[in-house]
Design a protein around this motif. Sequence first.
Motif, PDB file in Angstrom:
ATOM      1  N   ILE A  21       0.833  -1.206   0.000  1.00 36.14           N
ATOM      2  CA  ILE A  21       0.000   0.000   0.000  1.00 36.14           C
ATOM      3  C   ILE A  21       0.866   1.254   0.000  1.00 36.14           C
ATOM      4  O   ILE A  21       2.023   1.232   0.407  1.00 36.14           O
ATOM      5  N   TYR A  22       0.279   2.320  -0.477  1.00 35.69           N
ATOM      6  CA  TYR A  22       0.909   3.637  -0.468  1.00 35.69           C
ATOM      7  C   TYR A  22      -0.077   4.632   0.113  1.00 35.69           C
ATOM      8  O   TYR A  22      -1.269   4.577  -0.180  1.00 35.69           O
ATOM      9  N   PHE A  23       0.433   5.526   0.933  1.00 35.41           N
ATOM     10  CA  PHE A  23      -0.344   6.602   1.518  1.00 35.41           C
ATOM     11  C   PHE A  23       0.136   7.899   0.879  1.00 35.41           C
ATOM     12  O   PHE A  23       1.318   8.225   0.958  1.00 35.41           O
ATOM     13  N   VAL A  24      -0.768   8.622   0.235  1.00 36.86           N
ATOM     14  CA  VAL A  24      -0.407   9.893  -0.403  1.00 36.86           C
ATOM     15  C   VAL A  24      -1.103  11.004   0.384  1.00 36.86           C
ATOM     16  O   VAL A  24      -2.322  11.158   0.296  1.00 36.86           O
ATOM     17  N   GLU A  61       6.787   6.029   5.150  1.00 35.64           N
ATOM     18  CA  GLU A  61       7.451   5.958   3.842  1.00 35.64           C
ATOM     19  C   GLU A  61       7.021   7.103   2.941  1.00 35.64           C
ATOM     20  O   GLU A  61       7.816   7.581   2.121  1.00 35.64           O
ATOM     21  N   ALA A  62       5.785   7.579   3.075  1.00 35.65           N
ATOM     22  CA  ALA A  62       5.320   8.701   2.255  1.00 35.65           C
ATOM     23  C   ALA A  62       6.214   9.923   2.451  1.00 35.65           C
ATOM     24  O   ALA A  62       6.519  10.641   1.494  1.00 35.65           O
ATOM     25  N   THR A  63       6.647  10.144   3.669  1.00 27.26           N
ATOM     26  CA  THR A  63       7.545  11.268   3.954  1.00 27.26           C
ATOM     27  C   THR A  63       8.845  11.120   3.178  1.00 27.26           C
ATOM     28  O   THR A  63       9.346  12.078   2.582  1.00 27.26           O
ATOM     29  N   GLU A  95      14.109   5.864  13.626  1.00 23.95           N
ATOM     30  CA  GLU A  95      15.152   5.052  12.991  1.00 23.95           C
ATOM     31  C   GLU A  95      14.655   4.388  11.701  1.00 23.95           C
ATOM     32  O   GLU A  95      15.372   4.341  10.705  1.00 23.95           O
ATOM     33  N   LEU A  96      13.452   3.864  11.746  1.00 24.76           N
ATOM     34  CA  LEU A  96      12.877   3.192  10.580  1.00 24.76           C
ATOM     35  C   LEU A  96      12.766   4.168   9.405  1.00 24.76           C
ATOM     36  O   LEU A  96      13.160   3.847   8.280  1.00 24.76           O
TER      37      LEU A  96
END
Length: 184
Positions: A21-24, A61-63, A95-96
């Motif tokens: 999945i992706y969050f925009v 991850e979006a950031t 960290e992630l």
Amino acid sequence: MIEKSADIETLAETVEDTGGIYFVPAFSGLFAPYWRNDARGAIVGLTRFINRGHLARAVLEATAYQTCEVMDAMEQDSGVKLTSLKVDGGMVFNELLMQFQADILNVPVIRPKIAETTALGAAYAAGLAVGYWNDLDELKSFWGVDKRWNPNMVETRRVGLYAGWKKAVSRTFDWIDKDDSVGA
């Protein structure tokens, strides 16, 4: 889903990846490098196997993807290739996120010993103005590395993830019609 921002890393670490999945986060449109006020936020790629951990990881991850897009645009405009990214602010303690940022940019990410460099820069400017410090070289001597994350993602994975992000972003375009004020 989370009570405080620091909880997102713990939740995101419960899964190995986003599950596709992706969050925009286009809550007010998309800014650099798109400049699309007709875009709206979206979560794409959902399946019945997605859980809270996947959502948390996709948010983080979006950031990193957004940073990558801005860095790509800057590189294209300037012709200067990014060799490392020095970061600051509250998110640098995640960290992630910092490792993923290094992976998706394919350059080292470096956190300074003092992570709130915006406020520090203002203090340095004021100190220089009143003669508290002699010059920029003196200020440069205060800077030090706290932590460094080196990229370790396989190139094919990096390219595939970034292509998925671009596809997700494209799905947010034209959400608002120019004549339509619903949802604006």
